[in-house]
Design a protein around this motif. Structure first.
Motif, PDB file in Angstrom:
ATOM      1  N   GLY A 286      26.482  38.733   5.384  1.00 26.13           N
ATOM      2  CA  GLY A 286      26.608  38.268   4.023  1.00 26.13           C
ATOM      3  C   GLY A 286      25.667  39.037   3.126  1.00 26.13           C
ATOM      4  O   GLY A 286      24.778  39.726   3.561  1.00 26.13           O
TER       5      GLY A 286
ATOM      6  N   ARG B  57      13.566  30.268   7.268  1.00 26.55           N
ATOM      7  CA  ARG B  57      14.321  31.306   7.969  1.00 26.55           C
ATOM      8  C   ARG B  57      13.591  31.733   9.239  1.00 26.55           C
ATOM      9  O   ARG B  57      12.391  31.528   9.395  1.00 26.55           O
ATOM     10  CB  ARG B  57      14.557  32.509   7.051  1.00 26.55           C
ATOM     11  CG  ARG B  57      13.293  33.139   6.501  1.00 26.55           C
ATOM     12  CD  ARG B  57      13.609  34.175   5.442  1.00 26.55           C
ATOM     13  NE  ARG B  57      12.399  34.885   5.030  1.00 26.55           N
ATOM     14  CZ  ARG B  57      12.388  35.926   4.220  1.00 26.55           C
ATOM     15  NH1 ARG B  57      13.540  36.394   3.737  1.00 26.55           N
ATOM     16  NH2 ARG B  57      11.259  36.521   3.895  1.00 26.55           N
TER      17      ARG B  57
ATOM     18  N   ARG C 143      21.511  38.033   9.904  1.00 23.37           N
ATOM     19  CA  ARG C 143      22.053  39.099   9.065  1.00 23.37           C
ATOM     20  C   ARG C 143      21.070  40.257   9.026  1.00 23.37           C
ATOM     21  O   ARG C 143      19.853  40.065   9.175  1.00 23.37           O
ATOM     22  CB  ARG C 143      22.330  38.601   7.642  1.00 23.37           C
ATOM     23  CG  ARG C 143      21.106  38.097   6.903  1.00 23.37           C
ATOM     24  CD  ARG C 143      21.485  37.441   5.579  1.00 23.37           C
ATOM     25  NE  ARG C 143      20.339  36.803   4.955  1.00 23.37           N
ATOM     26  CZ  ARG C 143      19.509  37.391   4.118  1.00 23.37           C
ATOM     27  NH1 ARG C 143      19.672  38.677   3.820  1.00 23.37           N
ATOM     28  NH2 ARG C 143      18.496  36.729   3.586  1.00 23.37           N
TER      29      ARG C 143
ATOM     30  N   ASP D 127      18.991  32.523   7.979  1.00 26.23           N
ATOM     31  CA  ASP D 127      18.571  31.641   6.898  1.00 26.23           C
ATOM     32  C   ASP D 127      18.993  30.206   7.162  1.00 26.23           C
ATOM     33  O   ASP D 127      20.116  29.948   7.607  1.00 26.23           O
ATOM     34  CB  ASP D 127      19.212  32.085   5.572  1.00 26.23           C
ATOM     35  CG  ASP D 127      18.882  33.519   5.214  1.00 26.23           C
ATOM     36  OD1 ASP D 127      17.810  33.751   4.649  1.00 26.23           O
ATOM     37  OD2 ASP D 127      19.722  34.405   5.497  1.00 26.23           O
TER      38      ASP D 127
ATOM     39  N   SER E   1      19.731  28.120   4.871  1.00 24.98           N
ATOM     40  CA  SER E   1      20.798  27.799   3.927  1.00 24.98           C
ATOM     41  C   SER E   1      22.161  28.324   4.347  1.00 24.98           C
ATOM     42  O   SER E   1      23.184  27.837   3.884  1.00 24.98           O
ATOM     43  CB  SER E   1      20.456  28.339   2.528  1.00 24.98           C
ATOM     44  OG  SER E   1      20.253  29.742   2.579  1.00 24.98           O
ATOM     45  N   HIS E   2      22.156  29.350   5.236  1.00 24.82           N
ATOM     46  CA  HIS E   2      23.430  29.954   5.674  1.00 24.82           C
ATOM     47  C   HIS E   2      23.799  29.601   7.109  1.00 24.82           C
ATOM     48  O   HIS E   2      24.836  30.038   7.597  1.00 24.82           O
ATOM     49  CB  HIS E   2      23.356  31.494   5.553  1.00 24.82           C
ATOM     50  CG  HIS E   2      23.117  31.991   4.175  1.00 24.82           C
ATOM     51  ND1 HIS E   2      22.573  33.244   3.920  1.00 24.82           N
ATOM     52  CD2 HIS E   2      23.317  31.413   2.967  1.00 24.82           C
ATOM     53  CE1 HIS E   2      22.461  33.418   2.615  1.00 24.82           C
ATOM     54  NE2 HIS E   2      22.894  32.322   2.017  1.00 24.82           N
ATOM     55  N   ARG E   3      22.954  28.849   7.790  1.00 28.27           N
ATOM     56  CA  ARG E   3      23.104  28.704   9.242  1.00 28.27           C
ATOM     57  C   ARG E   3      24.422  28.067   9.650  1.00 28.27           C
ATOM     58  O   ARG E   3      24.938  28.355  10.732  1.00 28.27           O
ATOM     59  CB  ARG E   3      21.929  27.913   9.813  1.00 28.27           C
ATOM     60  CG  ARG E   3      21.829  26.499   9.290  1.00 28.27           C
ATOM     61  CD  ARG E   3      20.570  25.789   9.762  1.00 28.27           C
ATOM     62  NE  ARG E   3      20.613  25.507  11.170  1.00 28.27           N
ATOM     63  CZ  ARG E   3      19.951  24.495  11.723  1.00 28.27           C
ATOM     64  NH1 ARG E   3      19.223  23.681  10.975  1.00 28.27           N
ATOM     65  NH2 ARG E   3      20.021  24.282  13.016  1.00 28.27           N
TER      66      ARG E   3
ATOM     67  N   LEU F 152      27.237  28.499   8.194  1.00 24.19           N
ATOM     68  CA  LEU F 152      28.345  29.377   7.796  1.00 24.19           C
ATOM     69  C   LEU F 152      28.465  30.577   8.708  1.00 24.19           C
ATOM     70  O   LEU F 152      29.479  31.281   8.650  1.00 24.19           O
ATOM     71  CB  LEU F 152      28.125  29.857   6.355  1.00 24.19           C
ATOM     72  CG  LEU F 152      27.966  28.773   5.293  1.00 24.19           C
ATOM     73  CD1 LEU F 152      27.662  29.409   3.943  1.00 24.19           C
ATOM     74  CD2 LEU F 152      29.211  27.913   5.207  1.00 24.19           C
TER      75      LEU F 152
END
Length: 266
Positions: free
Chosen positions: A11, A219, A241, A259, A261-263, A265
Motif C-alpha cells: 500500500g 507499528r 509493507r 502498521d 491501522s492497516h493490519r 487489510l
C-alpha cells in the motif's frame, strides 16, 4: 524459506512517512538515539505501560512477574509488555509461543543454528559457541529493550527471535522512528522448516502479538538484508509493507513496516 537475517517483513506510504525518507544521512549523523541511557525510574514506568490489570504472569499491580511453570517457564519483565506473557497463539501451522532465551538451556541449540551456512550468511555468528554466547549475553544483560527468544511450534523449539524496542535501538538513527516502534529479527533454525511458508505465517503471528500486547506501539518494523529475497518475501506475505532502502553499518536493508491501522487489510 532460507533463514531470515539479523535485522530482519503494501500500500502507499502515508505522507508523514515519505517525508525525508531518502535523506537518511542527516538522521544517521545525529547521536540522540544511539545507546540511550534510561533512568531506573523511567525504566520502571515504561515496563508498566499498557498494563491494564492482572494477567498471566502479572501481579495484581500489573508488574510482570513469573510466567506459568513448565520446561520453558520464564520471567516477563521487559520494555515490551512482558514477551514471556504474549503467547501461546494459534496459527495455521500450529500453536506458537515465544519464550525468552536462557543461556544454560538454549545456547547449544542456537549456536548450532548459527553455524548452518544458510543462517551464517546473514547473522555472521558462525564459529565457536562463544560468539553466540557473547551475542546473547549482551542482550540478556540489557535493560529490557531487547528480548532474545526461542520460537516453539507445538512445543518444539524451531526458530530464534529478537524482539526489541526499535525506537530505543541504534536502528532509530537510520529511519524516522516513532515512540514504541517494535522491531523483530528472525531465523528459522532447521532446514526442514524452511521453504514451506512458515516464515510468513509466524512473522504475521508475532507482529500481531506485538500490536495486541503493546497498545502504545503503532507499528512493527524490520530490516532484512536486501540480498535476502526470501526473507523480504516472507515479511511481505506477513502483511508488512516496503518502506525504504536504508544503509546500515553492516548491510543495505529493506525497511519493512506492519502498521496497526492497516493490519486487518493486509
Amino acid at each position: 524459506m532460507p533463514a531470515t537475517d539479523a535485522g530482519s517483513e503494501a500500500g502507499p506510504l502515508p505522507a508523514a512517512d515519505t517525508a525525508n525518507v531518502t535523506d537518511l544521512a542527516e538522521i544517521a549523523n545525529t547521536e540522540d538515539t544511539l545507546d540511550l541511557r534510561l533512568s531506573d525510574e523511567l525504566l520502571a514506568l515504561i515496563a508498566q505501560e499498557g498494563a491494564a490489570g492482572p494477567g498471566p504472569g502479572r501481579s495484581p499491580d500489573g508488574v510482570a512477574g513469573t510466567a506459568p511453570a513448565g520446561p520453558y517457564g520464564t520471567t516477563g519483565g521487559d520494555l515490551l509488555g512482558g514477551v514471556a506473557d504474549w503467547g501461546p497463539v494459534t496459527t495455521p501451522a500450529g500453536e506458537f509461543r515465544l519464550v525468552p532465551v536462557r543461556l544454560d538451556r538454549d545456547l547449544a541449540l542456537i549456536g548450532a543454528w548459527m553455524n548452518d551456512p544458510a543462517v551464517a550468511a546473514y547473522w555472521h555468528l558462525a564459529g565457536p559457541r562463544a560468539a553466540t554466547k557473547d551475542h546473547l549475553t549482551a542482550r540478556l544483560a540489557g535493560d529490557g529493550r531487547d528480548v532474545p527468544c526461542l520460537g516453539l511450534l507445538d512445543g518444539t523449539p524451531m526458530s530464534y527471535w529478537e524482539i526489541y524496542r526499535a525506537d530505543l535501538d541504534p536502528l532509530a538513527r537510520y529511519y524516522p522512528a516513532r515512540p514504541h516502534d517494535t522491531g523483530v529479527h528472525l531465523l528459522i533454525g532447521g532446514a526442514a522448516d524452511r521453504g514451506r511458508g512458515l516464515g510468513g505465517t509466524l512473522l504475521r503471528a508475532v507482529a500481531d502479538l506485538a500490536l495486541d500486547r503493546c497498545p502504545a506501539a503503532a507499528r512493527v518494523v524490520a530490516e532484512p538484508d536486501l540480498r535476502n529475497t526470501p526473507s523480504v518475501a516472507a515479511f511481505l506475505s506477513a502483511g508488512f509493507r516496503f518502506f525504504a532502502e536504508i544503509d546500515l553499518p553492516a548491510k543495505r536493508a529493506a525497511l519493512m513496516v506492519r502498521d496497526r491501522s492497516h493490519r486487518h487489510l493486509m
